[in-house]
Design a protein around this motif. Structure first.
Motif, PDB file in Angstrom:
ATOM      1  N   UNK A 146       0.831  -1.204   0.000  1.00 29.07           N
ATOM      2  CA  UNK A 146       0.000   0.000   0.000  1.00 29.07           C
ATOM      3  C   UNK A 146       0.868   1.257   0.000  1.00 29.07           C
ATOM      4  N   UNK A 147       1.912   1.270   0.838  1.00 32.94           N
ATOM      5  CA  UNK A 147       2.767   2.446   0.916  1.00 32.94           C
ATOM      6  C   UNK A 147       3.543   2.652  -0.371  1.00 32.94           C
ATOM      7  N   UNK A 148       4.006   1.566  -0.979  1.00 35.86           N
ATOM      8  CA  UNK A 148       4.756   1.682  -2.230  1.00 35.86           C
ATOM      9  C   UNK A 148       3.878   2.274  -3.336  1.00 35.86           C
ATOM     10  N   UNK A 149       2.592   1.977  -3.303  1.00 33.74           N
ATOM     11  CA  UNK A 149       1.695   2.551  -4.310  1.00 33.74           C
ATOM     12  C   UNK A 149       1.583   4.062  -4.139  1.00 33.74           C
ATOM     13  N   UNK A 170       0.549  -5.471 -10.826  1.00 36.41           N
ATOM     14  CA  UNK A 170       1.448  -4.322 -10.832  1.00 36.41           C
ATOM     15  C   UNK A 170       1.716  -3.833  -9.415  1.00 36.41           C
ATOM     16  N   UNK A 171       0.744  -4.001  -8.514  1.00 35.45           N
ATOM     17  CA  UNK A 171       0.965  -3.619  -7.117  1.00 35.45           C
ATOM     18  C   UNK A 171       2.085  -4.448  -6.507  1.00 35.45           C
ATOM     19  N   UNK A 176       9.227   0.281  -6.324  1.00 35.83           N
ATOM     20  CA  UNK A 176       9.604   0.874  -5.035  1.00 35.83           C
ATOM     21  C   UNK A 176       9.342  -0.069  -3.870  1.00 35.83           C
ATOM     22  N   UNK A 177       8.844  -1.284  -4.136  1.00 37.36           N
ATOM     23  CA  UNK A 177       8.422  -2.183  -3.052  1.00 37.36           C
ATOM     24  C   UNK A 177       9.555  -3.014  -2.477  1.00 37.36           C
ATOM     25  N   UNK A 178      10.300  -3.707  -3.324  1.00 37.63           N
ATOM     26  CA  UNK A 178      11.230  -4.731  -2.857  1.00 37.63           C
ATOM     27  C   UNK A 178      12.277  -4.232  -1.878  1.00 37.63           C
ATOM     28  N   UNK A 179      13.020  -3.206  -2.268  1.00 37.59           N
ATOM     29  CA  UNK A 179      14.085  -2.701  -1.410  1.00 37.59           C
ATOM     30  C   UNK A 179      13.535  -2.068  -0.138  1.00 37.59           C
ATOM     31  N   UNK A 180      12.387  -1.389  -0.257  1.00 35.38           N
ATOM     32  CA  UNK A 180      11.787  -0.765   0.928  1.00 35.38           C
ATOM     33  C   UNK A 180      11.327  -1.831   1.921  1.00 35.38           C
TER      34      UNK A 180
END
Length: 417
Positions: A146-149, A170-171, A176-180
């Motif tokens: 959710x935050x990456x979106x 796509x979500x 921006x999701x994996x590393x975060x």
């Protein structure tokens, strides 16, 4: 008084406090799984006592953390109705899944684990704790989805003035999701490891009972912290590349950032589209703390022949370092979230259009009320953690056999080799 500023302060305060609970929960449950698995494999009763001791602290933090999370959910409807209306069809999907995972599966597994001591087979009881840990990681995953979106909206289409989800995959593949996610998990393990090492160091300094027990937990905590801080640094610095490409205005200015700002000016009108300087300040201090905590690697050679205990000074350093990971996770959150400003959803929904149309006086009252309530939960949590941690692992209440009272003599157990 500005309604937008008050709403942002309220969300920053409540989210920061809640995130402290999350970091401890995710870090401790991982260590608990390792300790109870060791007890299941070896049958050594000392591993059971370690699991009961740290499990007791975990349960305290989890219960009060759930309460803080429930309060946090009210923010979206009360203060950010514009965000809920505009992106709720996309943003709400991972949040709904996270709620099912955290408030149903994880809580159910944890309740059965708490009350299953001496009632369930050891294998079943261990499987329940594994279930708690896996659902905790799943919960963190969906929150970060959710935050990456919000950081980089993907898989959506705006129709009738509302964003609609068009590609669920796509979500899950958001760049921006994996590393975060790796950064958050590593930071939580670092927090849990430092908490375990610091509490153990305090008992070893005071030469309390169960010396061998706390010596073992000190080793576990320091090794976990050392490995985790390296992962924190790696995942953290790795994000500068994709974030710089996807969010060119976040940390630096250049031709790409200027072109993006010109595009936003045409679409949304004139305004200041550069993030506040506070995001870079938080980032700088977080990096400094990260390198400082990296010095925990220097303590690992001192574990040989218990030099870290005999010298005692490393124990004091470990104890004094306890606040550092908590400060770092707050600064990291500020760098990530304030760096997204002035956007609620980056490049899609400005923050001033996401806030609810609420009277500033009412917003101030809710800011004070929620802050006091969350602050009370945090103080209560740390008071209870300190109180139960100070009692030591002689005979924790969690998992005590039926019929054994607090003032009964603990059963003797063989020490570690």
């Amino acid at each position: 008084m500005d309604t937008l500023l008050l709403a942002r302060l309220q969300f920053a305060t409540t989210t920061s406090i809640h995130f402290l609970f999350v970091a401890v929960t995710l870090g401790l449950v991982t260590l608990l799984v390792g300790m109870q698995t060791a007890w299941f494999v070896t049958g050594n009763p000392q591993w059971e006592r370690l699991t009961r001791f740290w499990g007791q602290l975990y349960v305290i933090n989890y219960v009060l953390g759930i309460a803080s999370g429930i309060l946090l959910e009210f923010q979206f409807g009360l203060n950010w109705s514009g965000l809920s209306r505009y992106v709720g069809n996309v943003f709400g999907a991972p949040l709904a899944i996270e709620t099912l995972v955290a408030f149903f599966l994880e809580s159910t597994f944890l309740g059965m684990w708490i009350f299953g001591w001496h009632r369930l087979r050891r294998g079943v009881h261990l499987a329940l704790l594994w279930g708690v840990a896996l659902t905790a990681y799943a919960s963190a995953f969906w929150i970060m989805v959710a935050n990456a979106w919000l950081q980089h909206p993907v898989g959506y289409r705006v129709r009738d003035g509302v964003a609609h989800l068009t590609d669920f995959g796509a979500l899950l593949t958001n760049p921006t999701l994996g590393m975060a996610l790796g950064h958050v998990i590593a930071a939580s393990l670092l927090t849990g490891g430092m908490l375990m090492a610091s509490v153990s160091a305090w008992h070893l300094i005071r030469r309390t009972a169960d010396f061998a027990l706390h010596r073992t937990s000190l080793r576990i905590g320091l090794v976990t912290a050392a490995l985790s801080v390296s992962l924190v640094q790696g995942f953290g610095f790795a994000q500068f590349g994709p974030v710089g490409d996807l969010q060119p205005t976040k940390f630096d200015a250049g031709p790409t950032a200027d072109a993006r700002i010109a595009e936003w000016t045409t679409r949304f009108g004139p305004g200041d589209y550069t993030p506040p300087a506070l995001s870079n300040v938080g980032l700088g201090f977080m990096i400094l703390i990260g390198f400082t905590l990296g010095c925990v690697w220097l303590l690992l050679p001192l574990l040989w022949r218990d030099l870290v205990i005999r010298l005692r000074f490393p124990l004091w350093l470990t104890l004094c370092a306890l606040p550092l990971p908590f400060v770092a996770v707050i600064l990291g959150w500020l760098a990530r979230e304030v760096g997204r400003q002035p956007w609620a959803a980056y490049g899609l929904l400005p923050t001033d259009r996401a806030v609810s149309d609420v009277d500033p006086g009412l917003m101030l009252a809710s800011l004070i009320g929620f802050s006091l309530l969350l602050g009370t939960l945090a103080v209560t949590n740390w008071t209870l953690l300190a109180r139960h941690a100070a009692r030591g692992a002689t005979d924790p209440a969690l998992g005590r056999p039926p019929g054994v009272l607090d003032d009964d003599e603990p059963r003797p157990a063989r020490a570690f080799a």
